[in-house]
Design a protein around this motif. Structure first.
Motif, mmCIF file in Angstrom:
data_model
loop_
_atom_site.group_PDB
_atom_site.id
_atom_site.type_symbol
_atom_site.label_atom_id
_atom_site.label_comp_id
_atom_site.label_asym_id
_atom_site.label_seq_id
_atom_site.Cartn_x
_atom_site.Cartn_y
_atom_site.Cartn_z
ATOM 1 N N SER A 144 60.995 15.394 10.307
ATOM 2 C CA SER A 144 60.912 14.556 11.501
ATOM 3 C C SER A 144 62.176 13.700 11.565
ATOM 4 C CB SER A 144 59.669 13.671 11.420
ATOM 5 O OG SER A 144 59.649 12.780 12.514
ATOM 6 N N GLY A 145 63.101 14.081 12.429
ATOM 7 C CA GLY A 145 64.386 13.378 12.494
ATOM 8 C C GLY A 145 65.147 13.573 11.198
ATOM 9 N N LYS A 146 65.512 12.464 10.551
ATOM 10 C CA LYS A 146 66.208 12.545 9.261
ATOM 11 C C LYS A 146 65.249 12.345 8.097
ATOM 12 C CE LYS A 146 70.886 11.494 10.520
ATOM 13 N NZ LYS A 146 72.034 11.738 9.720
ATOM 14 N N ASN A 147 63.968 12.298 8.387
ATOM 15 C CA ASN A 147 62.971 12.119 7.334
ATOM 16 C C ASN A 147 62.243 13.424 7.067
ATOM 17 O OD1 ASN A 147 63.237 9.263 6.885
ATOM 18 N ND2 ASN A 147 62.370 9.006 8.923
ATOM 19 N N ILE A 148 61.991 13.665 5.790
ATOM 20 C CA ILE A 148 61.174 14.823 5.423
ATOM 21 C C ILE A 148 60.004 14.336 4.587
ATOM 22 C CG2 ILE A 148 63.093 16.459 5.500
ATOM 23 C CD1 ILE A 148 63.031 16.451 2.444
ATOM 24 N N THR A 149 58.917 15.021 4.717
ATOM 25 C CA THR A 149 57.734 14.738 3.918
ATOM 26 C C THR A 149 57.433 15.989 3.120
ATOM 27 O OG1 THR A 149 56.916 13.285 5.655
ATOM 28 C CG2 THR A 149 55.330 13.971 3.993
ATOM 29 N N ILE A 150 57.224 15.786 1.832
ATOM 30 C CA ILE A 150 56.953 16.904 0.931
ATOM 31 C C ILE A 150 55.546 16.756 0.390
ATOM 32 C CG2 ILE A 150 57.658 18.058 -1.201
ATOM 33 C CD1 ILE A 150 60.424 16.636 -0.667
ATOM 34 N N ASN A 151 54.773 17.820 0.525
ATOM 35 C CA ASN A 151 53.415 17.844 0.015
ATOM 36 C C ASN A 151 53.373 18.885 -1.104
ATOM 37 O OD1 ASN A 151 50.699 17.672 -0.366
ATOM 38 N ND2 ASN A 151 50.190 17.827 1.815
ATOM 39 N N ALA A 152 53.151 18.389 -2.336
ATOM 40 C CA ALA A 152 53.151 19.284 -3.502
ATOM 41 C C ALA A 152 52.419 18.606 -4.651
ATOM 42 C CB ALA A 152 54.582 19.604 -3.913
ATOM 43 N N ASP A 153 52.191 19.361 -5.720
ATOM 44 C CA ASP A 153 51.597 18.757 -6.911
ATOM 45 C C ASP A 153 52.648 17.849 -7.566
ATOM 46 O OD1 ASP A 153 53.067 20.153 -9.142
ATOM 47 O OD2 ASP A 153 52.180 21.908 -8.190
ATOM 48 N N PRO A 154 52.234 16.952 -8.463
ATOM 49 C CA PRO A 154 53.161 15.963 -9.033
ATOM 50 C C PRO A 154 54.409 16.569 -9.682
ATOM 51 C CG PRO A 154 50.922 15.341 -9.542
ATOM 52 C CD PRO A 154 50.855 16.698 -8.893
ATOM 53 N N PHE A 155 54.280 17.664 -10.421
ATOM 54 C CA PHE A 155 55.459 18.272 -11.056
ATOM 55 C C PHE A 155 56.444 18.758 -10.001
ATOM 56 C CE2 PHE A 155 57.830 21.974 -12.553
ATOM 57 C CZ PHE A 155 58.527 21.384 -13.598
ATOM 58 N N ASN A 156 55.928 19.469 -8.996
ATOM 59 C CA ASN A 156 56.811 19.983 -7.946
ATOM 60 C C ASN A 156 57.395 18.863 -7.090
ATOM 61 O OD1 ASN A 156 56.713 22.728 -8.648
ATOM 62 N ND2 ASN A 156 54.742 22.950 -7.643
ATOM 63 N N GLU A 157 56.664 17.750 -6.950
ATOM 64 C CA GLU A 157 57.216 16.585 -6.256
ATOM 65 C C GLU A 157 58.439 16.061 -7.004
ATOM 66 O OE1 GLU A 157 54.553 13.341 -5.671
ATOM 67 O OE2 GLU A 157 53.414 14.380 -4.114
ATOM 68 N N PHE A 158 58.295 15.956 -8.319
ATOM 69 C CA PHE A 158 59.412 15.485 -9.150
ATOM 70 C C PHE A 158 60.614 16.415 -8.997
ATOM 71 C CE2 PHE A 158 61.722 15.820 -13.204
ATOM 72 C CZ PHE A 158 62.208 14.523 -13.298
ATOM 73 N N GLU A 159 60.372 17.707 -9.073
ATOM 74 C CA GLU A 159 61.457 18.686 -8.926
ATOM 75 C C GLU A 159 62.079 18.591 -7.530
ATOM 76 O OE1 GLU A 159 62.708 21.026 -11.304
ATOM 77 O OE2 GLU A 159 61.611 19.661 -12.590
#
Length: 169
Positions: A38-53
């Motif tokens: 959304s514009g210059k923002n991204i939202t990532i939905n993942a499990d905690p390990f994949n969020e870290f990566e």
């Protein structure tokens, strides 16, 4: 760059959104995550390990690395280091420090990359290094020494010495 964390998703403000838009499906696949832009923002939905990566990958993208180079940080044999020039500079004139790191026509950066087989990116007051884990620390020492005022030739000699020691082992 701004991070905001909510349960199992994170929001990141990106400066290089176009590269992410062009590679969204590849990023989702490699990160095992769902990405909303959304514009210059991204939202990532993942499990905690994949969020870290994902945070590491998007840190690299924000430093100026291409998506392809940024995805290298997912490999356990690849190191990723991010530093702030302010933490090492002996001067307040960071433009001079950046130009010393880049060199004439990019020569200093290219030489460090050639000797170490690492990718180096200089963006604003940050420097990112992506490369073989066993050499990224040496590349960091060379970069920080240049930031502190060491002559580029001395940094290259240091890296060449480290390389020859590695080859002997």
């Amino acid at each position: 760059m701004h991070w905001q964390q909510n349960f199992d998703m994170i929001s990141i403000e990106l400066t290089r959104i176009k590269d992410v838009l062009n590679n969204k499906s590849k990023l989702e696949s490699k990160l095992n995550a769902k990405i909303k832009i959304s514009g210059k923002n991204i939202t990532i939905n993942a499990d905690p390990f994949n969020e870290f990566e994902a945070q590491r990958v998007f840190d690299a993208i924000n430093l100026g690395f291409s998506v392809k180079k940024a995805l290298k940080v997912l490999d356990e044999d690849i190191g990723f280091i991010k530093i702030n020039i302010r933490d090492y500079a002996n001067t307040k004139n960071h433009a001079v420090v950046r130009s010393r790191l880049i060199g004439t026509n990019g020569k200093t950066r290219k030489t460090i990359e050639e000797i170490t087989k690492c990718d180096v990116s200089i963006h604003d007051n940050s420097v990112g290094i992506i490369g073989p884990a066993e050499i990224t620390e040496s590349a960091l020492v060379a970069v920080t020494n240049i930031i502190k005022g060491t002559k580029q030739a001395n940094a290259y000699r240091y890296l060449e010495k480290i390389n020859s020691q590695r080859k002997q082992k």
